[in-house]
Motif scaffolding. Structure first.
Motif, PDB file in Angstrom:
ATOM      1  N   MET B   1       0.852  -1.194   0.000  1.00  0.00           N
ATOM      2  CA  MET B   1       0.000   0.000   0.000  1.00  0.00           C
ATOM      3  C   MET B   1       0.886   1.241   0.000  1.00  0.00           C
ATOM      4  O   MET B   1       1.734   1.384   0.866  1.00  0.00           O
ATOM      5  N   THR B 210      -1.971  -5.831  -5.035  1.00  0.00           N
ATOM      6  CA  THR B 210      -3.177  -5.863  -4.222  1.00  0.00           C
ATOM      7  C   THR B 210      -3.126  -4.837  -3.088  1.00  0.00           C
ATOM      8  O   THR B 210      -2.104  -4.688  -2.442  1.00  0.00           O
ATOM      9  N   VAL B 211      -4.233  -4.136  -2.865  1.00  0.00           N
ATOM     10  CA  VAL B 211      -4.425  -3.346  -1.646  1.00  0.00           C
ATOM     11  C   VAL B 211      -5.756  -3.842  -1.083  1.00  0.00           C
ATOM     12  O   VAL B 211      -6.822  -3.336  -1.442  1.00  0.00           O
ATOM     13  N   THR B 212      -5.703  -4.854  -0.247  1.00  0.00           N
ATOM     14  CA  THR B 212      -6.903  -5.626   0.099  1.00  0.00           C
ATOM     15  C   THR B 212      -8.112  -4.758   0.435  1.00  0.00           C
ATOM     16  O   THR B 212      -9.193  -4.946  -0.118  1.00  0.00           O
ATOM     17  N   VAL B 213      -7.929  -3.819   1.354  1.00  0.00           N
ATOM     18  CA  VAL B 213      -9.074  -3.036   1.827  1.00  0.00           C
ATOM     19  C   VAL B 213      -9.693  -2.239   0.684  1.00  0.00           C
ATOM     20  O   VAL B 213     -10.913  -2.240   0.499  1.00  0.00           O
ATOM     21  N   GLY B 216     -11.230  -4.483  -2.045  1.00  0.00           N
ATOM     22  CA  GLY B 216     -12.497  -5.053  -1.593  1.00  0.00           C
ATOM     23  C   GLY B 216     -13.637  -4.067  -1.769  1.00  0.00           C
ATOM     24  O   GLY B 216     -14.733  -4.432  -2.202  1.00  0.00           O
ATOM     25  N   ILE B 217     -13.375  -2.808  -1.451  1.00  0.00           N
ATOM     26  CA  ILE B 217     -14.396  -1.773  -1.663  1.00  0.00           C
ATOM     27  C   ILE B 217     -14.680  -1.632  -3.151  1.00  0.00           C
ATOM     28  O   ILE B 217     -15.840  -1.623  -3.586  1.00  0.00           O
ATOM     29  N   SER B 220     -16.649  -4.515  -4.616  1.00  0.00           N
ATOM     30  CA  SER B 220     -18.036  -4.550  -4.119  1.00  0.00           C
ATOM     31  C   SER B 220     -18.866  -3.472  -4.819  1.00  0.00           C
ATOM     32  O   SER B 220     -20.044  -3.685  -5.112  1.00  0.00           O
ATOM     33  N   LEU B 221     -18.255  -2.330  -5.109  1.00  0.00           N
ATOM     34  CA  LEU B 221     -18.991  -1.280  -5.833  1.00  0.00           C
ATOM     35  C   LEU B 221     -19.302  -1.734  -7.264  1.00  0.00           C
ATOM     36  O   LEU B 221     -20.401  -1.509  -7.778  1.00  0.00           O
ATOM     37  N   ARG B 223     -19.703  -4.820  -8.287  1.00  0.00           N
ATOM     38  CA  ARG B 223     -20.780  -5.825  -8.230  1.00  0.00           C
ATOM     39  C   ARG B 223     -22.143  -5.173  -7.987  1.00  0.00           C
ATOM     40  O   ARG B 223     -23.171  -5.614  -8.501  1.00  0.00           O
ATOM     41  N   THR B 224     -22.143  -4.096  -7.204  1.00  0.00           N
ATOM     42  CA  THR B 224     -23.402  -3.376  -6.967  1.00  0.00           C
ATOM     43  C   THR B 224     -23.948  -2.807  -8.275  1.00  0.00           C
ATOM     44  O   THR B 224     -25.155  -2.880  -8.545  1.00  0.00           O
ATOM     45  N   LEU B 251     -19.133   7.244  -4.558  1.00  0.00           N
ATOM     46  CA  LEU B 251     -18.000   6.475  -4.019  1.00  0.00           C
ATOM     47  C   LEU B 251     -16.980   6.106  -5.107  1.00  0.00           C
ATOM     48  O   LEU B 251     -15.793   5.944  -4.825  1.00  0.00           O
ATOM     49  N   ILE B 256     -12.206   7.159  -2.416  1.00  0.00           N
ATOM     50  CA  ILE B 256     -12.175   6.085  -1.419  1.00  0.00           C
ATOM     51  C   ILE B 256     -11.842   4.754  -2.096  1.00  0.00           C
ATOM     52  O   ILE B 256     -11.268   3.857  -1.451  1.00  0.00           O
ATOM     53  N   CYS B 259      -7.644   4.561  -2.397  1.00  0.00           N
ATOM     54  CA  CYS B 259      -6.688   4.830  -1.311  1.00  0.00           C
ATOM     55  C   CYS B 259      -5.568   3.786  -1.290  1.00  0.00           C
ATOM     56  O   CYS B 259      -5.818   2.588  -1.240  1.00  0.00           O
TER      57      CYS B 259
END
Lengths: 417, 417
Positions: B1, B210-213, B216-217, B220-221, B223-224, B251, B256, B259
């Protein structure tokens, strides 16, 4: 999705050089005379406090120091800080530490604008509309206080621990260097990860149905903790893992993981049942770290309440742990949910967290003490996912006295059967 | 990161009553004399503009109106707005509309503080440190400009479209009522969803691991959007779907989702290759909606660059579409990635987006025109995931002339084989 407001105005400086940015950023934002609040000396020993002071004084900011914040900070410390700010005419507060230090700094920052005793604000839930600007240098990622609208203060005399909320005291700045967390002991690290996980769960189980965008963020944050929590316990100097956990800690509590999940339009997401139950434990037994208390209470809360909305817990099982029921019979659904709850508890235990309150010497005879102040703080009935009265609360405390025995599956087939 | 700064100070009021909050919130924040900027009249016809004006004037705020912002706003409009603000001594800007309107409002808000011609700021990339406070009422979710640090303005005379960045002009407020988007035509809805998806992808494919956090966000966005995009095309008044898309749009672009993914410490995440390539298309062919251009360019950019980092594209395939390679041979990896890219393009097409630039009458003969201004704006080599020179760019434009034929699998077995 319910109507909501979201406001997270904190300016984050994240990474290896974050601390060096402090002086110039705060000076540009008008900090001139700051109260520097810290805890019980670890930031002195590590040299972090000197680094902060060097950066701030180098930028021409005058400092007054106030150390000694303890876990579950007592209101007497807050009173002392308010006195200092008034006496020395300070214009800002800088917190160097974890959630307890930041919460103490927040209470000082808004307490200076209240003429009476600052405890009134907590005891009476007075609205908070104004605070001195706050900057934080985060050394313990856990409470997420660096960006949250929460502040929790204890009152030893009354044996109480009370939280208040308000956007007015969200910090103006947060400086976050994951390297500062390398020296955090495993137990405190684990308690921090547990607290973050709980912050996300309290919002996720708000008693509303699906909010796809917010639920997706929430479950991705939980999965990040499950992936990186064990890594920092294994290797405390794993920068990537420390960094992931530190940033999740902020996101878990700045409300981005609750948008649209407030029960009332505009309301805060979640009923905060586990936090409510735990606060009584650490208020009466100050040696209980908040996160360790949650590691015990939250899984038992889950076991007690899931029948109120099995679908929500099935989503949790699937999206956080990849667990699906083997068919749609009530037994299979119950099994999937119970396995997910066990996995939750065993995740906390794998980090080194306790599984029962009896590990702290708390017994049956203490439950009425907890219930006594719980009712005072929360009322006779509280919560959102499934409102809890004092009998429900008694039962959850009672369940929390029993150690959890992890299931040991002989073979994968047996597990699936 | 990588080290990063993150600052998203916008105050969001989201939901069915958001517009009603405007007057009191802006008045409390010191808005007294505001320029109200809007587009080509749809907010007049729908009554939204009257609602905004009612709320603001009811709170004692004086208004000067300036309508007529077109898609890909021209700098001449910005100049007119700056003149009005100066002449009428206004203290704030209120944008009612979508990304073009908000970007025009931003350029006015920072342009008033520059003494020379506002286009200099874009042409020379001058730093932007100050802007009038901006509030937005979002009626077209797409650009995410309601919270972003971006502003893109066209210059018809020069045939250019240039973006600038800066925290100073992030809006102070965003009011977002999903009901205001019910009347958005399907094509514009689809272009908006595509733009959001692209904003997330540009950051996700930043050329870092990879920056896991954050990953992941981001996923997920995405997929939404994949879940709710088709729902709003099917039923334009599906509140939940409209709300999910609207919030993802914010978002996707407030940073976000980037990051820790900036290539340089502290830098912005992503190389913005698809945006760079597309901006030339909609600058020269103003009838091309930005999102529609991206729907064509981005999948072809993906096809061209994925070999530079197959692992990243495998994560994308898995976390966004649930696609895994059948084994770890190069062929299987290529197949999984190509299927994921096809799925991306077919998602855009399923919403009604074009799959080739030839649908706009753009042909081989136009490519050199695009390349001419691309090189002027981006330099001879640009991007981050895999730097692109003008020959690479030519090839991606060329690929984008060909319509995509969705794969039709005869049976599930054949698909898997």
């Amino acid at each position: 999705m319910n109507d909501f407001a979201f406001y997270s105005p904190t300016e984050f400086h994240f990474g290896r050089t974050a601390t060096d940015d402090m002086g110039s950023a705060l000076s540009a934002a008008g900090f001139k005379r700051s109260l520097v609040v810290y805890g019980q000396g670890s930031v002195k020993r590590s040299g972090v406090l000197d680094q902060v002071k060097g950066s701030l004084t180098g930028a021409g900011i005058d400092l007054v120091e106030l150390g000694g914040v303890r876990p579950n900070p007592d209101v007497s410390f807050v009173r002392e800080g308010i006195g200092l700010v008034r006496e020395r005419e300070l214009d800002s507060v800088v917190a160097v530490g974890g959630g307890s230090v930041i919460d103490a700094a927040k209470a000082i920052a808004f307490g200076v604008y209240y003429e009476g005793d600052v405890w009134d604000i907590f005891a009476k839930g007075l609205p908070i509309t104004r605070a001195l600007p706050i900057a934080t240098l985060v050394t313990i990622p856990a409470a997420g206080s660096e960006a949250s609208a929460s502040c929790v203060i204890s009152n030893d005399e009354e044996g109480r621990k009370v939280g208040v909320g308000g956007d007015a005291f969200r910090p103006r700045f947060a400086f976050m260097n994951p390297e500062h967390t390398f020296s955090l002991p495993p137990y405190q690290t684990a308690a921090g990860v547990t607290d973050m996980f709980a912050h996300i769960c309290e919002r996720y189980f708000s008693g509303l149905g699906t909010v796809t965008v917010t639920d997706g963020i929430a479950t991705s944050l939980m999965r990040t903790l499950i992936e990186h929590g064990p890594r920092v316990i294994e290797d405390p100097e794993d920068y990537e893992a420390r960094a992931n956990i530190m940033w999740v800690g902020m996101l878990a509590h700045n409300d981005i993981a609750g948008c649209g999940r407030g029960l009332k339009p505009g309301g805060r997401a979640g009923g905060w049942e586990s936090h409510g139950l735990e606060h009584e434990v650490s208020a009466h037994f100050v040696e209980v770290t908040h996160g360790a208390g949650l590691a015990v209470i939250m899984p038992n809360w889950m076991r007690y309440v899931w029948p109120a909305d099995p679908d929500r817990f099935l989503s949790y099982a699937r999206d956080v742990f990849g667990i699906e029921p083997i068919d749609d019979t009530p037994d299979a659904i119950r099994d999937a949910i119970e396995i997910a709850i066990d996995e939750t508890q065993e995740f906390f235990m794998s980090l080194g967290m306790p599984s029962s309150l009896s590990e702290f010497g708390i017994g049956e005879g203490d439950i009425e003490t907890l219930i006594g102040t719980l009712e005072k703080t929360k009322g006779a009935r509280f919560g959102a996912f499934r409102p809890l009265d004092m009998d429900d609360s008694r039962e959850i405390y009672r369940m929390s006295l029993m150690p959890h025995e992890p299931n040991v599956w002989e073979t994968e087939e047996e597990h699936e059967a």
